[in-house]
Design a protein around this motif. Structure first.
Motif, PDB file in Angstrom:
ATOM      1  N   ALA A 729       0.820  -1.205   0.000  1.00  0.00           N
ATOM      2  CA  ALA A 729       0.000   0.000   0.000  1.00  0.00           C
ATOM      3  C   ALA A 729       0.855   1.256   0.000  1.00  0.00           C
ATOM      4  CB  ALA A 729      -0.941  -0.008   1.202  1.00  0.00           C
ATOM      5  N   SER A 730       2.052   1.188   0.624  1.00  0.00           N
ATOM      6  CA  SER A 730       2.933   2.363   0.668  1.00  0.00           C
ATOM      7  C   SER A 730       3.500   2.719  -0.700  1.00  0.00           C
ATOM      8  CB  SER A 730       4.077   2.105   1.664  1.00  0.00           C
ATOM      9  OG  SER A 730       4.817   0.955   1.276  1.00  0.00           O
ATOM     10  N   ASP A 731       3.394   1.797  -1.660  1.00  0.00           N
ATOM     11  CA  ASP A 731       3.926   2.062  -3.003  1.00  0.00           C
ATOM     12  C   ASP A 731       2.923   2.776  -3.906  1.00  0.00           C
ATOM     13  OD1 ASP A 731       6.295   0.731  -2.345  1.00  0.00           O
ATOM     14  OD2 ASP A 731       5.441  -1.219  -2.917  1.00  0.00           O
ATOM     15  N   PHE A 732       1.727   3.015  -3.379  1.00  0.00           N
ATOM     16  CA  PHE A 732       0.690   3.606  -4.228  1.00  0.00           C
ATOM     17  C   PHE A 732       1.070   5.017  -4.662  1.00  0.00           C
ATOM     18  CE2 PHE A 732      -3.014   6.423  -4.529  1.00  0.00           C
ATOM     19  CZ  PHE A 732      -3.688   5.821  -5.596  1.00  0.00           C
ATOM     20  N   GLU A 733       0.949   5.276  -5.955  1.00  0.00           N
ATOM     21  CA  GLU A 733       1.147   6.600  -6.535  1.00  0.00           C
ATOM     22  C   GLU A 733       0.117   6.780  -7.650  1.00  0.00           C
ATOM     23  OE1 GLU A 733       5.056   7.410  -7.877  1.00  0.00           O
ATOM     24  OE2 GLU A 733       6.022   6.824  -5.988  1.00  0.00           O
ATOM     25  N   THR A 734      -0.565   7.918  -7.636  1.00  0.00           N
ATOM     26  CA  THR A 734      -1.573   8.162  -8.673  1.00  0.00           C
ATOM     27  C   THR A 734      -0.958   8.198 -10.061  1.00  0.00           C
ATOM     28  OG1 THR A 734      -1.336  10.563  -8.312  1.00  0.00           O
ATOM     29  CG2 THR A 734      -3.080   9.416  -7.089  1.00  0.00           C
ATOM     30  N   SER A 735       0.303   8.599 -10.146  1.00  0.00           N
ATOM     31  CA  SER A 735       0.961   8.664 -11.455  1.00  0.00           C
ATOM     32  C   SER A 735       1.155   7.284 -12.070  1.00  0.00           C
ATOM     33  CB  SER A 735       2.303   9.381 -11.335  1.00  0.00           C
ATOM     34  OG  SER A 735       3.161   8.686 -10.446  1.00  0.00           O
ATOM     35  N   GLU A 736       1.082   6.236 -11.219  1.00  0.00           N
ATOM     36  CA  GLU A 736       1.270   4.872 -11.716  1.00  0.00           C
ATOM     37  C   GLU A 736      -0.043   4.210 -12.131  1.00  0.00           C
ATOM     38  OE1 GLU A 736       4.117   3.264 -12.289  1.00  0.00           O
ATOM     39  OE2 GLU A 736       5.046   5.202 -11.832  1.00  0.00           O
ATOM     40  N   LEU A 737      -1.152   4.921 -11.984  1.00  0.00           N
ATOM     41  CA  LEU A 737      -2.436   4.354 -12.414  1.00  0.00           C
ATOM     42  C   LEU A 737      -2.462   4.246 -13.936  1.00  0.00           C
ATOM     43  CD1 LEU A 737      -4.920   6.289 -10.091  1.00  0.00           C
ATOM     44  CD2 LEU A 737      -4.294   3.874  -9.939  1.00  0.00           C
ATOM     45  N   ARG A 738      -2.991   3.147 -14.422  1.00  0.00           N
ATOM     46  CA  ARG A 738      -3.138   2.937 -15.859  1.00  0.00           C
ATOM     47  C   ARG A 738      -4.606   3.129 -16.237  1.00  0.00           C
ATOM     48  NH1 ARG A 738       1.515   3.022 -14.673  1.00  0.00           N
ATOM     49  NH2 ARG A 738       3.150   1.573 -15.376  1.00  0.00           N
ATOM     50  N   SER A 739      -4.864   3.483 -17.474  1.00  0.00           N
ATOM     51  CA  SER A 739      -6.235   3.717 -17.921  1.00  0.00           C
ATOM     52  C   SER A 739      -6.417   3.208 -19.337  1.00  0.00           C
ATOM     53  CB  SER A 739      -6.587   5.212 -17.842  1.00  0.00           C
ATOM     54  OG  SER A 739      -5.689   5.970 -18.637  1.00  0.00           O
ATOM     55  N   SER A 740      -7.667   2.981 -19.692  1.00  0.00           N
ATOM     56  CA  SER A 740      -8.010   2.526 -21.034  1.00  0.00           C
ATOM     57  C   SER A 740      -9.442   2.935 -21.330  1.00  0.00           C
ATOM     58  CB  SER A 740      -7.850   1.010 -21.158  1.00  0.00           C
ATOM     59  OG  SER A 740      -8.780   0.349 -20.314  1.00  0.00           O
ATOM     60  N   ALA A 741      -9.779   2.977 -22.618  1.00  0.00           N
ATOM     61  CA  ALA A 741     -11.132   3.343 -23.040  1.00  0.00           C
ATOM     62  C   ALA A 741     -11.473   2.577 -24.310  1.00  0.00           C
ATOM     63  CB  ALA A 741     -11.252   4.850 -23.259  1.00  0.00           C
ATOM     64  N   GLY A 742     -12.747   2.243 -24.454  1.00  0.00           N
ATOM     65  CA  GLY A 742     -13.169   1.507 -25.637  1.00  0.00           C
ATOM     66  C   GLY A 742     -14.634   1.160 -25.572  1.00  0.00           C
ATOM     67  N   VAL A 743     -15.005   0.078 -26.235  1.00  0.00           N
ATOM     68  CA  VAL A 743     -16.387  -0.376 -26.266  1.00  0.00           C
ATOM     69  C   VAL A 743     -16.445  -1.830 -25.817  1.00  0.00           C
ATOM     70  CG1 VAL A 743     -17.140   1.230 -28.055  1.00  0.00           C
ATOM     71  CG2 VAL A 743     -16.202  -0.991 -28.704  1.00  0.00           C
ATOM     72  N   ALA A 744     -17.597  -2.211 -25.239  1.00  0.00           N
ATOM     73  CA  ALA A 744     -17.799  -3.587 -24.771  1.00  0.00           C
ATOM     74  C   ALA A 744     -19.212  -4.025 -25.121  1.00  0.00           C
ATOM     75  CB  ALA A 744     -17.562  -3.693 -23.264  1.00  0.00           C
ATOM     76  N   PHE A 745     -19.361  -5.310 -25.385  1.00  0.00           N
ATOM     77  CA  PHE A 745     -20.663  -5.881 -25.718  1.00  0.00           C
ATOM     78  C   PHE A 745     -20.877  -7.131 -24.887  1.00  0.00           C
ATOM     79  CE2 PHE A 745     -23.340  -8.761 -28.312  1.00  0.00           C
ATOM     80  CZ  PHE A 745     -24.481  -7.976 -28.382  1.00  0.00           C
ATOM     81  N   TYR A 746     -22.072  -7.247 -24.293  1.00  0.00           N
ATOM     82  CA  TYR A 746     -22.423  -8.401 -23.469  1.00  0.00           C
ATOM     83  C   TYR A 746     -23.667  -9.071 -24.056  1.00  0.00           C
ATOM     84  CZ  TYR A 746     -19.640  -5.666 -20.146  1.00  0.00           C
ATOM     85  OH  TYR A 746     -18.658  -4.931 -19.554  1.00  0.00           O
ATOM     86  N   TRP A 747     -23.666 -10.391 -24.002  1.00  0.00           N
ATOM     87  CA  TRP A 747     -24.812 -11.139 -24.532  1.00  0.00           C
ATOM     88  C   TRP A 747     -24.942 -12.451 -23.768  1.00  0.00           C
ATOM     89  CZ3 TRP A 747     -24.731 -14.341 -29.646  1.00  0.00           C
ATOM     90  CH2 TRP A 747     -26.000 -14.910 -29.855  1.00  0.00           C
ATOM     91  N   PHE A 748     -26.121 -12.667 -23.180  1.00  0.00           N
ATOM     92  CA  PHE A 748     -26.427 -13.956 -22.572  1.00  0.00           C
ATOM     93  C   PHE A 748     -26.878 -14.909 -23.666  1.00  0.00           C
ATOM     94  CE2 PHE A 748     -26.764 -11.946 -18.319  1.00  0.00           C
ATOM     95  CZ  PHE A 748     -26.025 -12.889 -17.622  1.00  0.00           C
ATOM     96  N   THR A 749     -25.946 -15.720 -24.167  1.00  0.00           N
ATOM     97  CA  THR A 749     -26.252 -16.630 -25.258  1.00  0.00           C
ATOM     98  C   THR A 749     -27.054 -17.823 -24.740  1.00  0.00           C
ATOM     99  OG1 THR A 749     -24.223 -17.905 -24.948  1.00  0.00           O
ATOM    100  CG2 THR A 749     -24.105 -15.989 -26.394  1.00  0.00           C
ATOM    101  N   PRO A 750     -27.863 -18.438 -25.621  1.00  0.00           N
ATOM    102  CA  PRO A 750     -28.685 -19.573 -25.167  1.00  0.00           C
ATOM    103  C   PRO A 750     -27.865 -20.795 -24.767  1.00  0.00           C
ATOM    104  CG  PRO A 750     -29.505 -18.646 -27.242  1.00  0.00           C
ATOM    105  CD  PRO A 750     -28.160 -18.039 -26.984  1.00  0.00           C
ATOM    106  N   PHE A 751     -26.652 -20.947 -25.359  1.00  0.00           N
ATOM    107  CA  PHE A 751     -25.916 -22.197 -25.161  1.00  0.00           C
ATOM    108  C   PHE A 751     -24.623 -22.025 -24.368  1.00  0.00           C
ATOM    109  CE2 PHE A 751     -28.142 -22.426 -29.265  1.00  0.00           C
ATOM    110  CZ  PHE A 751     -29.040 -23.436 -28.965  1.00  0.00           C
TER     111      PHE A 751
END
Length: 783
Positions: A729-751
């Motif tokens: 926990a002492s190693d936490f630095e906001t500058s080390e946070l990683r980020s990403s952005a995009g699109v996602a699709f979810y589907w409850f398939t029958p099988f």
């Protein structure tokens, strides 16, 4: 002059003679009845329809009654009565039989439902031919085509005489092109632009060069009278909710181009003046203090009048009274318009009726579930005052049961009583017992094979029995559990579980080693409010790390794992105290649209364990209806934010937390765009090793789609993720946070269960050892 008198006298004599003849024809005793003209029918069949028989006296009224009775059978086209002496002669012409009936060319209107409807109406092979039914069919087909925008449709009906009193009916349809709305013209609007008003309409013109990418498939330029009526209602609401209470549509013109391909709509509107609320007050029998009612009213003195706000306030008052037992309270918002200063005096007239009590609560449709299993979920009780909130909360609790698919509730007045009601819950059950075998894939586990036997409603008691086995790219496991959601009458749940797991490495892409784990636990859930509960339990677990060797028999353990074994040994037995707290107000478990879910866990490996350490985590998930913030947006636009913070550390015996209890970041459940475990500390083989402190945030904006299953079994989102895992926990630095952005699709398939696909268009990989994986998918695993 004498000639005219002579002609008039002759006419009069003829009329008298005719009347005498008619009376003579329809006034005799019937000695015999003769039937002429029948082909398929027997004469005796015709006689059964006559309201007279041999020996009866025939009069003019009885003759008319007989003719009407034969026509009413629908078997004859023509009916006439003649007299031959004292014999009544019945001349009939039978309706022809339909030997063949076909409809061709009707691609847009038809199918099995049309054939069934035609057969029920008597238009089918073997039925009797009626021209009126064919004409009605033509009119109905034309009406349906017009309502769907096919104004150039041509319908040709050919009736062919086949002899022997049989006909063939052939209907040919030429549908032609569909007509589209070329222009919508609004006349009379001054305070709002055409574009503002057209945005309210479901119908759109096809003239703009740009079509919204998410609505082009909806064919919104196809005219429909039903859609137009709906749009007029939406337009009226648009003005009413902005203070224009005198708004009206004075006329509507719908014109068609000569080629019947383009439609032009013209609406003449009268906006009127804008009105504000001068004051509001309450009248009638208020039952509760006025200050309590004021909290339910959202309108304010001086604000612009809004019909929807006024109706919503009246509805809240009615619902509030229903919570006090007044199940059928009526709240009528009355308005008095002041034309001089363009204001409205608003009065909420309250008629609470009598206070209602629940006589009986009944369940329908629960063929596999015991009545007491459902009744223990009730928050409304028999004999108690009716509470709308209690009834609805009971319905929600029933709907969240894993063996219930749907629940509908009806509140009915008891006949003969003014203060008693019955509450009936209609239950639709789903299969509670399952025997499953499946395959799946995820970026975290690779290909997996699993099998399970489970029953979430064992013998109708609501208890859950589960046996499960699974194997994936790096682990094999078996487990069993038994859950009693009502271990005590107060709603305390108990879960008993046991498992065995063999692991080749920490995660799918990691350094190899062999870990055998076996354990069990007893956990209790203690409800503290309607939406929250405490969790407490005891568990025991044994883990043993064995060396990983290459083909030559050389030890392949990483330096970090060797160091842990040197300091803590290969085998550790721990005794765990499991505690936690959760609060869940989501409207549903999967694909929620509102509410939140908060979970706090604190588990500690207690005294007597070979390793004494703890792990704690806090996760909060919340859903927001964006459409309620921004007018004009669909109510399916939902923003979800899911944040998690977790930490583990040694507190007693031992030098370090075992690597198999480290946290990992990256992947579908933390920061998408990075491979599972692709963030944070790494071992001497440059493979993910995990860390003791984790923080992640996943935010998603649900995008409405054209799919009928939208937000039911499918969901499309735009996401932005942020997070990382740190050694401590002492190693936490906001500058080390990683980020990403995009699109996602979810589907409850029958099988294959849940299919999850995501693509990260933006990935913030700051370090060289960050493992990027933009495209990720999984199926056969849960949320």
């Amino acid at each position: 002059m004498p000639g005219i008198l002579m002609r008039a006298l002759a006419v009069l004599l003829c009329l008298c003679a005719t009347s005498a003849w008619a009376q003579d024809q329809y006034n005799f005793r019937v000695d015999d009845v003769q039937v002429n003209g029948v082909q398929r029918l027997e004469p005796g069949t015709v006689l059964t329809y006559l309201p007279l028989s041999v020996g009866d006296q025939l009069t003019e009224s009885r003759a008319q009654q007989s003719i009407r009775a034969l026509y009413d059978t629908g078997l004859f086209e023509n009916v006439a009565l003649q007299r031959q002496g004292n014999t009544l002669v019945v001349d009939v012409t039978e309706r022809p039989e339909i030997a063949r009936f076909t409809i061709k060319g009707n691609k847009k209107i038809g199918g099995d439902e049309l054939k069934k409807a035609l057969k029920e109406q008597g238009l089918a092979q073997g039925e009797l031919y009626k021209r009126s039914l064919v004409d009605q069919l033509e009119q109905e087909l034309r009406r349906q085509y017009y309502s769907n925008g096919y104004y150039s449709v041509a319908i040709n009906t050919d009736v062919t005489d086949l002899g022997n009193n049989r006909v063939a009916i052939d209907i040919t349809v030429k549908e032609g092109p569909i007509a589209s709305i070329k222009d919508i013209n609004i006349i009379g609007n001054e305070d709002f632009t055409d574009d503002q008003l057209k945005d309210v309409f479901e119908l759109k013109s096809s003239s703009p060069a740009y079509t919204h990418p998410l609505t082009f498939w909806r064919s919104r330029d196809r005219y429909s009278r039903e859609k137009l009526l709906g749009d007029l209602e939406s337009l009226n609401s648009f003005y009413q909710n902005r203070g224009y209470i005198r708004f009206s549509v004075s006329s509507i013109q719908v014109s068609l181009s000569p080629d019947k391909r383009n439609i032009f709509l013209t609406l003449n509107v009268d906006e009127g003046a804008q009105y504000k609320i001068n004051k509001y007050q309450f009248a009638g029998d208020m039952i509760v203090p006025e200050t309590s009612l004021q909290r339910l009213v959202s309108v304010k003195d001086g604000q612009t009048f809004s019909r929807s706000e006024v109706d919503a306030s009246a509805s809240r008052i009615s619902s509030g009274l229903a919570d006090f037992g007044y199940a059928f309270a009526d709240v009528d918002p009355l308005t008095r318009v002041n034309e001089e200063d363009k204001t409205v005096d608003l009065t909420f007239f309250i008629d609470p009726g009598k206070r209602a009590y629940v006589r009986q609560i009944a369940f329908n449709g629960n063929e596999k579930t015991n009545d007491e299993t459902l009744r223990r979920e009730m928050r409304q009780f028999e004999g108690a005052p009716f509470s709308r909130r209690g009834v609805e909360r009971s319905r929600t609790r029933l709907a969240r049961l894993p063996y219930v698919q749907d629940v509908q509730v009806n509140t009915d007045k008891v006949a003969g009583s003014e203060d008693l009601v019955d509450v009936n819950y209609d239950i639709t059950e789903r299969a509670a017992g399952t025997l499953q075998f499946g395959v799946g894939f995820s970026d975290a586990q690779g290909f997996l094979i699993n099998g399970s036997v489970s029953h979430s409603n064992f013998r109708g008691t609501g208890n859950t029995l589960s046996l499960r086995a699974e194997t994936n790219d790096y682990a094999k496991s078996v487990g069993a559990s038994w859950t009693d959601p009502y271990f005590t009458d107060e709603g305390v749940s108990r879960t008993i579980s046991a498992f065995y797991r063999n692991t080749d490495q920490l995660i799918r892409i990691g350094s190899g080693f062999d870990l055998n784990s076996i354990g069990g636990a007893v956990t209790f859930g203690l409800p503290i409010t309607e939406y929250s509960q405490l969790r407490a339990g005891l568990g025991v677990e044994t883990n043993e790390i064995n060396s990983a060797v290459d083909r030559n028999g050389n030890d392949q353990l990483s330096d970090e794992l060797n160091e842990f074994i040197t300091e803590n040994g290969r085998k550790a037995t721990t005794y765990e105290l499991q505690t936690g707290w959760s609060r869940d107000t989501r409207n549903r478990t999967f694909f929620a649209t509102r509410g939140s879910n908060t979970e706090f866990q604190f588990n500690i490996k207690g005294p007597g364990s070979d390793l004494e350490y703890y792990d704690t985590s806090l996760e909060h998930e919340r859903y927001f209806l964006v459409g309620s913030w921004i007018p004009g947006l669909s109510d399916k636009v939902v923003l979800s934010v899911d944040g998690r913070v977790a930490q583990t550390d040694i507190w007693g015996t031992g030098e370090d937390v075992p690597p198999y209890d480290n946290f990992f970041a990256g992947g579908a459940r933390s920061v998408r765009g990075f491979s599972n475990g692709g963030l944070g500390p790494r071992d001497s083989f440059d493979n993910p090793y995990g860390g003791q402190f984790l923080t992640t945030v996943q935010s998603e904006l649900v995008i409405p789609t054209f799919l009928e299953s939208d937000n039911k079994s499918t969901r499309l989102t735009a996401f932005y993720d942020m997070g990382n895992v740190y050694e401590n926990a002492s190693d936490f630095e906001t500058s080390e946070l990683r980020s990403s952005a995009g699109v996602a699709f979810y589907w409850f398939t029958p099988f294959f269960g849940l299919l999850r696909v995501s693509y990260a268009a933006y990935v913030d990989d700051k370090a060289k050892n960050d493992e990027v994986d933009r495209f990720q998918f999984s199926f056969g695993v849960g949320l």
